[in-house]
Write a protein that holds these residues in place. Structure first.
Motif, PDB file in Angstrom:
ATOM      1  N   TYR A 126     -12.814   1.478  23.222  1.00 40.34           N
ATOM      2  CA  TYR A 126     -13.894   0.562  22.862  1.00 40.34           C
ATOM      3  C   TYR A 126     -14.236   0.717  21.391  1.00 40.34           C
ATOM      4  O   TYR A 126     -14.695   1.772  20.955  1.00 40.34           O
ATOM      5  CB  TYR A 126     -15.118   0.821  23.739  1.00 40.34           C
ATOM      6  N   GLY A 127     -14.002  -0.370  20.638  1.00 37.20           N
ATOM      7  CA  GLY A 127     -14.348  -0.363  19.226  1.00 37.20           C
ATOM      8  C   GLY A 127     -15.849  -0.416  19.014  1.00 37.20           C
ATOM      9  O   GLY A 127     -16.367   0.018  17.991  1.00 37.20           O
ATOM     10  N   ALA A 128     -16.546  -0.970  20.000  1.00 37.87           N
ATOM     11  CA  ALA A 128     -18.004  -1.046  19.974  1.00 37.87           C
ATOM     12  C   ALA A 128     -18.495  -1.151  21.407  1.00 37.87           C
ATOM     13  O   ALA A 128     -17.768  -1.624  22.280  1.00 37.87           O
ATOM     14  CB  ALA A 128     -18.481  -2.237  19.147  1.00 37.87           C
ATOM     15  N   VAL A 129     -19.709  -0.712  21.638  1.00 33.19           N
ATOM     16  CA  VAL A 129     -20.310  -0.759  22.972  1.00 33.19           C
ATOM     17  C   VAL A 129     -21.637  -1.506  22.876  1.00 33.19           C
ATOM     18  O   VAL A 129     -22.385  -1.341  21.905  1.00 33.19           O
ATOM     19  CB  VAL A 129     -20.526   0.666  23.527  1.00 33.19           C
ATOM     20  N   PHE A 130     -21.904  -2.328  23.862  1.00 32.24           N
ATOM     21  CA  PHE A 130     -23.121  -3.133  23.863  1.00 32.24           C
ATOM     22  C   PHE A 130     -24.339  -2.332  24.345  1.00 32.24           C
ATOM     23  O   PHE A 130     -24.227  -1.467  25.218  1.00 32.24           O
ATOM     24  CB  PHE A 130     -22.963  -4.350  24.784  1.00 32.24           C
ATOM     25  N   GLY A 131     -25.491  -2.662  23.765  1.00 32.22           N
ATOM     26  CA  GLY A 131     -26.757  -2.248  24.362  1.00 32.22           C
ATOM     27  C   GLY A 131     -27.328  -0.912  23.958  1.00 32.22           C
ATOM     28  O   GLY A 131     -28.478  -0.622  24.308  1.00 32.22           O
ATOM     29  N   GLY A 184      -3.505  14.754  20.689  1.00 31.70           N
ATOM     30  CA  GLY A 184      -3.984  16.124  20.733  1.00 31.70           C
ATOM     31  C   GLY A 184      -5.467  16.226  21.043  1.00 31.70           C
ATOM     32  O   GLY A 184      -5.985  17.317  21.245  1.00 31.70           O
ATOM     33  N   GLY A 185      -6.154  15.069  21.057  1.00 32.35           N
ATOM     34  CA  GLY A 185      -7.579  15.061  21.355  1.00 32.35           C
ATOM     35  C   GLY A 185      -8.461  15.430  20.182  1.00 32.35           C
ATOM     36  O   GLY A 185      -9.676  15.633  20.341  1.00 32.35           O
ATOM     37  N   ASP A 186      -7.880  15.503  18.980  1.00 30.23           N
ATOM     38  CA  ASP A 186      -8.670  15.866  17.803  1.00 30.23           C
ATOM     39  C   ASP A 186      -9.548  14.713  17.332  1.00 30.23           C
ATOM     40  O   ASP A 186     -10.635  14.932  16.801  1.00 30.23           O
ATOM     41  CB  ASP A 186      -7.751  16.264  16.639  1.00 30.23           C
ATOM     42  N   VAL A 187      -9.037  13.490  17.488  1.00 31.24           N
ATOM     43  CA  VAL A 187      -9.760  12.292  17.058  1.00 31.24           C
ATOM     44  C   VAL A 187      -9.930  11.375  18.261  1.00 31.24           C
ATOM     45  O   VAL A 187      -8.943  10.967  18.877  1.00 31.24           O
ATOM     46  CB  VAL A 187      -9.000  11.557  15.926  1.00 31.24           C
ATOM     47  N   THR A 188     -11.170  11.060  18.593  1.00 32.76           N
ATOM     48  CA  THR A 188     -11.442  10.233  19.771  1.00 32.76           C
ATOM     49  C   THR A 188     -12.323   9.026  19.465  1.00 32.76           C
ATOM     50  O   THR A 188     -12.583   8.219  20.344  1.00 32.76           O
ATOM     51  CB  THR A 188     -12.139  11.056  20.863  1.00 32.76           C
ATOM     52  N   GLY A 189     -12.796   8.904  18.218  1.00 28.55           N
ATOM     53  CA  GLY A 189     -13.752   7.858  17.890  1.00 28.55           C
ATOM     54  C   GLY A 189     -13.147   6.594  17.330  1.00 28.55           C
ATOM     55  O   GLY A 189     -12.071   6.606  16.729  1.00 28.55           O
ATOM     56  N   LEU A 190     -13.850   5.482  17.533  1.00 24.16           N
ATOM     57  CA  LEU A 190     -13.511   4.204  16.924  1.00 24.16           C
ATOM     58  C   LEU A 190     -14.748   3.664  16.221  1.00 24.16           C
ATOM     59  O   LEU A 190     -15.879   3.897  16.657  1.00 24.16           O
ATOM     60  CB  LEU A 190     -13.032   3.200  17.976  1.00 24.16           C
ATOM     61  N   SER A 191     -14.532   2.924  15.144  1.00 25.66           N
ATOM     62  CA  SER A 191     -15.641   2.390  14.371  1.00 25.66           C
ATOM     63  C   SER A 191     -15.222   1.066  13.751  1.00 25.66           C
ATOM     64  O   SER A 191     -14.072   0.912  13.334  1.00 25.66           O
ATOM     65  CB  SER A 191     -16.044   3.389  13.282  1.00 25.66           C
ATOM     66  N   ILE A 218     -11.005  -2.188  12.357  1.00 28.62           N
ATOM     67  CA  ILE A 218     -11.424  -1.184  13.329  1.00 28.62           C
ATOM     68  C   ILE A 218     -10.699   0.100  12.972  1.00 28.62           C
ATOM     69  O   ILE A 218      -9.471   0.124  12.885  1.00 28.62           O
ATOM     70  CB  ILE A 218     -11.084  -1.594  14.770  1.00 28.62           C
ATOM     71  N   SER A 219     -11.469   1.145  12.757  1.00 30.91           N
ATOM     72  CA  SER A 219     -10.893   2.403  12.283  1.00 30.91           C
ATOM     73  C   SER A 219     -10.881   3.484  13.358  1.00 30.91           C
ATOM     74  O   SER A 219     -11.732   3.509  14.253  1.00 30.91           O
ATOM     75  CB  SER A 219     -11.705   2.936  11.094  1.00 30.91           C
ATOM     76  N   ARG A 275     -21.793   6.466  19.394  1.00 30.04           N
ATOM     77  CA  ARG A 275     -21.197   7.642  20.043  1.00 30.04           C
ATOM     78  C   ARG A 275     -20.360   7.291  21.263  1.00 30.04           C
ATOM     79  O   ARG A 275     -19.542   8.111  21.723  1.00 30.04           O
ATOM     80  CB  ARG A 275     -22.305   8.623  20.455  1.00 30.04           C
ATOM     81  N   LEU A 276     -20.544   6.074  21.814  1.00 36.48           N
ATOM     82  CA  LEU A 276     -19.781   5.672  22.994  1.00 36.48           C
ATOM     83  C   LEU A 276     -18.501   4.910  22.658  1.00 36.48           C
ATOM     84  O   LEU A 276     -17.735   4.572  23.559  1.00 36.48           O
ATOM     85  CB  LEU A 276     -20.656   4.806  23.912  1.00 36.48           C
ATOM     86  N   ALA A 277     -18.282   4.636  21.386  1.00 33.67           N
ATOM     87  CA  ALA A 277     -17.081   3.907  20.964  1.00 33.67           C
ATOM     88  C   ALA A 277     -15.924   4.901  20.863  1.00 33.67           C
ATOM     89  O   ALA A 277     -15.782   5.604  19.868  1.00 33.67           O
ATOM     90  CB  ALA A 277     -17.317   3.209  19.626  1.00 33.67           C
ATOM     91  N   ARG A 278     -15.099   4.939  21.895  1.00 31.82           N
ATOM     92  CA  ARG A 278     -14.102   5.987  21.999  1.00 31.82           C
ATOM     93  C   ARG A 278     -12.723   5.473  22.389  1.00 31.82           C
ATOM     94  O   ARG A 278     -12.574   4.430  23.025  1.00 31.82           O
ATOM     95  CB  ARG A 278     -14.536   7.008  23.064  1.00 31.82           C
TER      96      ARG A 278
END
Length: 219
Positions: A34-39, A114-121, A150-151, A159-162
């Motif tokens: 998810y690049g972004a999460v609503f609400g 490897g689980g080092d990077v999990t975020g999207l923005s 989207i990075s 925090r939920l964009a993962r």
């Protein structure tokens, strides 16, 4: 007893698992998330409303373009491309493919798996009329967003964009635990879907095969 039904290209098993046969292949650099999460409120005090990306998604599709995939919003560090984006009830669901022919892409792929990077923005601008300040709650409500990148990031603003990596091994485990398939049956589904099941003589697979065949006749 295994119950199943066919709906288009999808298979439903026990109503608790919906399996698409176009699974992600992490060995080719594929992933989704998810690049972004609503609400919910992000670190900038913004809340993205459902439907905010609709016009931008339509524009990208009609133009044959897509937001670029960057590493930490750095315009000179592309790491792959986005091959699918859509809104669902949760947020902006995206599917991407890392460019494993590039050194940046290989590094990004190693960090993801490897689980080092999990975020999207997301990188975007808000068109006129697309933002309203909610004074009562002290937040900006975004109803329209022009999306241009989207990075992959270490610390997402939302925090939920993962990222969600779905490997064939994970899918096999899911079929065994949630659909009560034997290990053999799960491996055949992951490898070749329905055809792989119907082409086997194994008695362990016959209940699922019969259920699928009966459902296919009904549909």
């Amino acid at each position: 007893e295994i119950s199943a039904c066919l709906v288009g290209s999808e298979m439903c098993i026990r109503d608790s698992l919906r399996l698409k046969f176009e699974t992600l292949d992490t060995s080719r650099g594929e992933f989704e998330g998810y690049g972004a999460v609503f609400g919910n409120v992000d670190s900038h005090g913004d809340i993205i409303e459902p439907g905010a990306f609709a016009a931008s998604i339509t524009h990208h599709k009609s133009s044959g373009t897509a937001p670029v995939m960057l590493w930490s919003h750095k315009a000179d560090e592309p790491v792959g491309r986005w091959i699918s984006l859509k809104e669902d009830t949760i947020g902006l669901l995206v599917r991407g493919r890392i460019n494993l022919a590039s050194s940046r892409g290989r590094d990004a792929h190693a960090h993801i798996t490897g689980g080092d990077v999990t975020g999207l923005s997301i990188g975007y601008r808000v068109p006129k009329g697309g933002e309203v300040y909610d004074a009562k709650n002290g937040v900006n409500r975004l109803s329209a967003i022009d999306l241009f990148e989207i990075s992959l990031v270490t610390i997402p603003s939302n925090r939920l964009a993962r990222i969600r990596v779905e490997s064939k091994g994970e899918l096999e485990e899911l079929l065994c635990k949630r659909a009560n398939l034997s290990r053999e049956a799960a491996r055949r589904v992951v490898a070749g879907g329905y055809d792989a099941l119907t082409n086997t003589q194994s008695p362990n697979l016959s209940p699922l095969v019969r259920a699928l065949q009966a459902s296919a006749k009904r549909y």
